[in-house]
Write a protein that holds these residues in place. Structure first.
Motif, PDB file in Angstrom:
ATOM      1  N   ILE A   1       0.854  -1.188   0.000  1.00 22.78           N
ATOM      2  CA  ILE A   1       0.000   0.000   0.000  1.00 22.78           C
ATOM      3  C   ILE A   1       0.891   1.239   0.000  1.00 22.78           C
ATOM      4  CG2 ILE A   1      -1.741   1.316   1.271  1.00 22.78           C
ATOM      5  CD1 ILE A   1      -2.698  -1.328   2.504  1.00 22.78           C
ATOM      6  N   ASP A   2       0.820   2.024  -1.069  1.00 21.78           N
ATOM      7  CA  ASP A   2       1.483   3.322  -1.138  1.00 21.78           C
ATOM      8  C   ASP A   2       0.418   4.407  -1.061  1.00 21.78           C
ATOM      9  OD1 ASP A   2       3.822   1.940  -1.482  1.00 21.78           O
ATOM     10  OD2 ASP A   2       4.043   2.385  -3.621  1.00 21.78           O
ATOM     11  N   VAL A   3       0.746   5.514  -0.430  1.00 24.17           N
ATOM     12  CA  VAL A   3      -0.225   6.588  -0.249  1.00 24.17           C
ATOM     13  C   VAL A   3       0.335   7.883  -0.827  1.00 24.17           C
ATOM     14  CG1 VAL A   3      -1.641   7.899   1.382  1.00 24.17           C
ATOM     15  CG2 VAL A   3      -1.089   5.490   1.857  1.00 24.17           C
ATOM     16  N   LEU A   4      -0.399   8.469  -1.773  1.00 18.20           N
ATOM     17  CA  LEU A   4      -0.060   9.774  -2.343  1.00 18.20           C
ATOM     18  C   LEU A   4      -0.795  10.829  -1.532  1.00 18.20           C
ATOM     19  CD1 LEU A   4       1.275  11.405  -4.700  1.00 18.20           C
ATOM     20  CD2 LEU A   4      -0.892  11.138  -5.922  1.00 18.20           C
ATOM     21  N   ALA A   5      -0.043  11.711  -0.901  1.00 18.18           N
ATOM     22  CA  ALA A   5      -0.662  12.670   0.023  1.00 18.18           C
ATOM     23  C   ALA A   5       0.253  13.888   0.179  1.00 18.18           C
ATOM     24  CB  ALA A   5      -0.894  11.998   1.374  1.00 18.18           C
ATOM     25  N   PRO A   6      -0.282  14.987   0.756  1.00 18.04           N
ATOM     26  CA  PRO A   6       0.541  16.181   0.987  1.00 18.04           C
ATOM     27  C   PRO A   6       1.753  15.875   1.856  1.00 18.04           C
ATOM     28  CG  PRO A   6      -1.784  16.678   1.294  1.00 18.04           C
ATOM     29  CD  PRO A   6      -1.689  15.195   1.142  1.00 18.04           C
ATOM     30  N   ALA A   7       2.794  16.714   1.726  1.00 15.34           N
ATOM     31  CA  ALA A   7       4.059  16.464   2.420  1.00 15.34           C
ATOM     32  C   ALA A   7       3.892  16.331   3.926  1.00 15.34           C
ATOM     33  CB  ALA A   7       5.048  17.588   2.101  1.00 15.34           C
ATOM     34  N   TRP A   8       2.981  17.135   4.514  1.00 12.84           N
ATOM     35  CA  TRP A   8       2.840  17.100   5.974  1.00 12.84           C
ATOM     36  C   TRP A   8       2.383  15.732   6.463  1.00 12.84           C
ATOM     37  CZ3 TRP A   8      -1.666  15.419   7.846  1.00 12.84           C
ATOM     38  CH2 TRP A   8      -2.811  15.577   7.065  1.00 12.84           C
ATOM     39  N   CYS A   9       1.758  14.926   5.574  1.00 14.98           N
ATOM     40  CA  CYS A   9       1.214  13.627   5.973  1.00 14.98           C
ATOM     41  C   CYS A   9       2.291  12.571   6.170  1.00 14.98           C
ATOM     42  CB  CYS A   9       0.255  13.103   4.905  1.00 14.98           C
ATOM     43  SG  CYS A   9      -1.234  14.075   4.697  1.00 14.98           S
ATOM     44  N   LYS A  10       3.452  12.776   5.563  1.00 13.16           N
ATOM     45  CA  LYS A  10       4.454  11.709   5.548  1.00 13.16           C
ATOM     46  C   LYS A  10       4.807  11.188   6.937  1.00 13.16           C
ATOM     47  CE  LYS A  10       8.789  10.280   3.446  1.00 13.16           C
ATOM     48  NZ  LYS A  10       9.937  10.641   2.594  1.00 13.16           N
ATOM     49  N   PRO A  11       5.082  12.064   7.924  1.00 14.66           N
ATOM     50  CA  PRO A  11       5.411  11.529   9.255  1.00 14.66           C
ATOM     51  C   PRO A  11       4.272  10.718   9.866  1.00 14.66           C
ATOM     52  CG  PRO A  11       6.010  13.850   9.087  1.00 14.66           C
ATOM     53  CD  PRO A  11       5.188  13.532   7.886  1.00 14.66           C
ATOM     54  N   ILE A  12       3.031  11.139   9.627  1.00 18.32           N
ATOM     55  CA  ILE A  12       1.872  10.395  10.143  1.00 18.32           C
ATOM     56  C   ILE A  12       1.810   9.025   9.479  1.00 18.32           C
ATOM     57  CG2 ILE A  12      -0.663  10.300  10.172  1.00 18.32           C
ATOM     58  CD1 ILE A  12       0.178  12.218  12.183  1.00 18.32           C
ATOM     59  N   LEU A  13       1.974   9.002   8.154  1.00 14.27           N
ATOM     60  CA  LEU A  13       1.896   7.737   7.419  1.00 14.27           C
ATOM     61  C   LEU A  13       3.012   6.788   7.825  1.00 14.27           C
ATOM     62  CD1 LEU A  13       0.938   9.210   3.939  1.00 14.27           C
ATOM     63  CD2 LEU A  13      -0.507   7.747   5.363  1.00 14.27           C
ATOM     64  N   GLU A  14       4.170   7.344   8.214  1.00 19.73           N
ATOM     65  CA  GLU A  14       5.274   6.491   8.659  1.00 19.73           C
ATOM     66  C   GLU A  14       4.977   5.831   9.998  1.00 19.73           C
ATOM     67  OE1 GLU A  14       8.537   9.214   8.516  1.00 19.73           O
ATOM     68  OE2 GLU A  14       8.943   8.836   6.392  1.00 19.73           O
ATOM     69  N   ARG A  15       3.961   6.303  10.705  1.00 22.18           N
ATOM     70  CA  ARG A  15       3.542   5.679  11.968  1.00 22.18           C
ATOM     71  C   ARG A  15       2.432   4.651  11.753  1.00 22.18           C
ATOM     72  NH1 ARG A  15       5.478   8.247  16.446  1.00 22.18           N
ATOM     73  NH2 ARG A  15       7.362   9.403  15.915  1.00 22.18           N
ATOM     74  N   MET A  16       2.136   4.347  10.478  1.00 21.45           N
ATOM     75  CA  MET A  16       1.130   3.346  10.151  1.00 21.45           C
ATOM     76  C   MET A  16       1.834   2.134   9.536  1.00 21.45           C
ATOM     77  SD  MET A  16      -1.861   5.734   8.455  1.00 21.45           S
ATOM     78  CE  MET A  16      -2.542   7.153   9.319  1.00 21.45           C
ATOM     79  N   PRO A  17       1.930   1.016  10.265  1.00 26.13           N
ATOM     80  CA  PRO A  17       2.675  -0.149   9.770  1.00 26.13           C
ATOM     81  C   PRO A  17       2.138  -0.711   8.452  1.00 26.13           C
ATOM     82  CG  PRO A  17       2.089  -0.398  12.087  1.00 26.13           C
ATOM     83  CD  PRO A  17       1.357   0.796  11.603  1.00 26.13           C
ATOM     84  N   GLU A  18       0.882  -0.414   8.151  1.00 23.24           N
ATOM     85  CA  GLU A  18       0.264  -0.970   6.946  1.00 23.24           C
ATOM     86  C   GLU A  18       0.759  -0.292   5.666  1.00 23.24           C
ATOM     87  OE1 GLU A  18      -1.923  -1.141  10.608  1.00 23.24           O
ATOM     88  OE2 GLU A  18      -1.486   0.630   9.383  1.00 23.24           O
ATOM     89  N   VAL A  19       1.358   0.889   5.801  1.00 22.14           N
ATOM     90  CA  VAL A  19       1.751   1.679   4.630  1.00 22.14           C
ATOM     91  C   VAL A  19       3.177   1.340   4.220  1.00 22.14           C
ATOM     92  CG1 VAL A  19       2.143   4.015   3.751  1.00 22.14           C
ATOM     93  CG2 VAL A  19       0.163   3.538   5.208  1.00 22.14           C
ATOM     94  N   ASN A  20       3.347   0.986   2.954  1.00 25.32           N
ATOM     95  CA  ASN A  20       4.665   0.675   2.407  1.00 25.32           C
ATOM     96  C   ASN A  20       5.494   1.947   2.239  1.00 25.32           C
ATOM     97  OD1 ASN A  20       6.739  -0.889   0.963  1.00 25.32           O
ATOM     98  ND2 ASN A  20       5.976   0.159  -0.860  1.00 25.32           N
ATOM     99  N   GLN A  21       4.916   2.956   1.588  1.00 30.19           N
ATOM    100  CA  GLN A  21       5.619   4.233   1.454  1.00 30.19           C
ATOM    101  C   GLN A  21       4.625   5.362   1.230  1.00 30.19           C
ATOM    102  OE1 GLN A  21       7.990   5.172  -1.992  1.00 30.19           O
ATOM    103  NE2 GLN A  21       6.830   3.817  -3.346  1.00 30.19           N
ATOM    104  N   ALA A  22       5.023   6.544   1.667  1.00 28.32           N
ATOM    105  CA  ALA A  22       4.256   7.762   1.409  1.00 28.32           C
ATOM    106  C   ALA A  22       4.903   8.485   0.239  1.00 28.32           C
ATOM    107  CB  ALA A  22       4.245   8.648   2.648  1.00 28.32           C
ATOM    108  N   ILE A  23       4.088   8.864  -0.739  1.00 27.60           N
ATOM    109  CA  ILE A  23       4.563   9.589  -1.910  1.00 27.60           C
ATOM    110  C   ILE A  23       4.054  11.023  -1.800  1.00 27.60           C
ATOM    111  CG2 ILE A  23       4.544   9.721  -4.432  1.00 27.60           C
ATOM    112  CD1 ILE A  23       3.808   6.711  -4.419  1.00 27.60           C
ATOM    113  N   GLU A  24       4.972  11.973  -1.835  1.00 28.06           N
ATOM    114  CA  GLU A  24       4.568  13.370  -1.672  1.00 28.06           C
ATOM    115  C   GLU A  24       3.797  13.871  -2.875  1.00 28.06           C
ATOM    116  OE1 GLU A  24       6.532  17.811  -1.071  1.00 28.06           O
ATOM    117  OE2 GLU A  24       7.685  16.021  -0.506  1.00 28.06           O
ATOM    118  N   MET A  25       2.652  14.476  -2.619  1.00 21.37           N
ATOM    119  CA  MET A  25       1.843  15.095  -3.652  1.00 21.37           C
ATOM    120  C   MET A  25       2.418  16.487  -3.937  1.00 21.37           C
ATOM    121  SD  MET A  25      -0.599  15.182  -5.762  1.00 21.37           S
ATOM    122  CE  MET A  25      -2.071  15.941  -6.442  1.00 21.37           C
ATOM    123  N   PRO A  26       2.995  16.709  -5.120  1.00 22.42           N
ATOM    124  CA  PRO A  26       3.656  17.985  -5.380  1.00 22.42           C
ATOM    125  C   PRO A  26       2.716  19.107  -5.786  1.00 22.42           C
ATOM    126  CG  PRO A  26       3.905  16.542  -7.272  1.00 22.42           C
ATOM    127  CD  PRO A  26       3.169  15.755  -6.230  1.00 22.42           C
TER     128      PRO A  26
END
Length: 342
Positions: A33-58
């Protein structure tokens, strides 16, 4: 399966989206599971074990930028995603998975997204809670005709980093010698969600007198509010009331909130974070309703008034009186906290 999630842009919605990710992993344990989301979300997504990687929405929130969306979608083709779930309701949010040529594109009809989505869901009104709407997207369309057909509604559970917590506490000269009550007095949505700071101060004073300390959380925008609360606390107790608004980044706030025994919060993103790190939560509702986005925890007390005009879901009070908040006395919140502490 390799899934690209187009994530939401609000803190609370991103926290609640973890329920969808948990549901997907339970159904498909080997899915990425990869998640495309705003940059501020990345630290939150890194605290979710289910997420493989957060991709910054430019591309900025609200910007259409068709060319930019096409280029981003094209760059994602090499990842060979098999599925995409588009969580926002806008038509533009569904363009990137289309341009990425992802075979299965799931989401709610939203802005008439026929053609953009090929697994389109049209019965959103059959799912009252936001978490139901999210989790239903993890299941086949034919099986999801109503909220009570969802097999399970898992609550978000963010991972807490003890090292980050200890570092933030040291930097801010905090300790837990006194038990901590957290307060989140801000609300990005607008003033119709903000309980008066004088009321927060009365609650803070009461519990400091009982041997607690109070940590006040928020962004830089909330500094004036949190400082006002400190100033309204009786002078002899101000040393135990700490304004942290603007002094932490979002992920430090997650770990510091986790150190709180109980958190009192307006209906806000920090309320959902408090629930997701297993705090006791006292949720204060003004113009909005817990029937739609309640804090997702088993230890929750919800307080609100019952005046005729609420919930109106307006950012500002249409009648200019804010009675839904002003007529909610501090004593009611104190009683709610005491139900956890006694």
């Amino acid at each position: 399966m390799k899934i690209l999630i187009i994530g939401p842009s609000w803190v609370g919605d991103m926290v609640m989206s973890q329920s969808l990710f948990i549901s997907l992993k339970k159904r498909h344990p080997n899915a990425l599971i990869d998640v495309l989301a705003p940059a501020w979300c990345k630290p939150i997504l890194e605290r979710m074990p289910e997420v493989n990687q957060a991709i910054e929405m430019p591309i900025g929130h609200g910007s259409f930028n068709l060319k930019g969306r096409y280029q981003l979608g094209k760059s994602l083709r090499e990842a060979k995603y098999t599925h995409s779930i588009i969580m926002p309701n806008s038509a533009k949010s569904a363009l990137i998975p289309l341009f990425a040529k992802i075979p299965v594109r799931t989401g709610w009809k939203g802005e008439s997204r026929y053609g953009l989505l090929n697994d389109i869901r049209t019965n959103k009104k059959d799912f009252g809670l936001v978490i139901e709407r999210y989790c239903s997207l993890a299941y086949p369309k034919a099986a999801m005709t109503h909220g009570d057909q969802i097999p399970e509604l898992p609550y978000p559970k963010l991972v807490v980093d003890d090292a980050v917590q200890a570092s933030a506490m040291a930097r801010l000269s905090l300790d837990t010698k006194r038990p901590v009550i957290g307060m989140c007095p801000g609300a990005e949505f607008g003033p119709s969600k903000r309980w008066p700071e004088q009321y927060f101060a009365k609650v803070a004073t009461h519990f400091i007198q009982q041997g607690y300390q109070v940590w006040l959380f928020g962004s830089q925008k909330d500094e004036a509010v949190t400082q006002s609360i400190v100033e309204h606390v009786t002078p002899e107790h101000q040393q135990h009331c700490h304004s942290l608004a603007g002094k932490t980044n979002l992920i430090e706030a997650v770990d510091l909130i986790a150190a709180c025994k109980t958190v009192v919060s307006n209906d806000s993103g920090l309320m959902h974070i408090a629930a997701a790190v297993s705090c006791n939560v006292v949720a204060v509702y003004g113009s909005t309703s817990p029937d739609y986005t309640p804090p997702l925890s088993k230890t929750v007390e919800i307080v609100h008034t019952d005046i005729d005009c609420r919930p109106c879901f307006k950012r500002e009070c249409p009648y200019q009186h804010l009675k839904c908040l002003k007529e909610l006395p501090p004593e009611q919140v104190i009683a709610a906290i005491n139900r956890f502490t006694h």
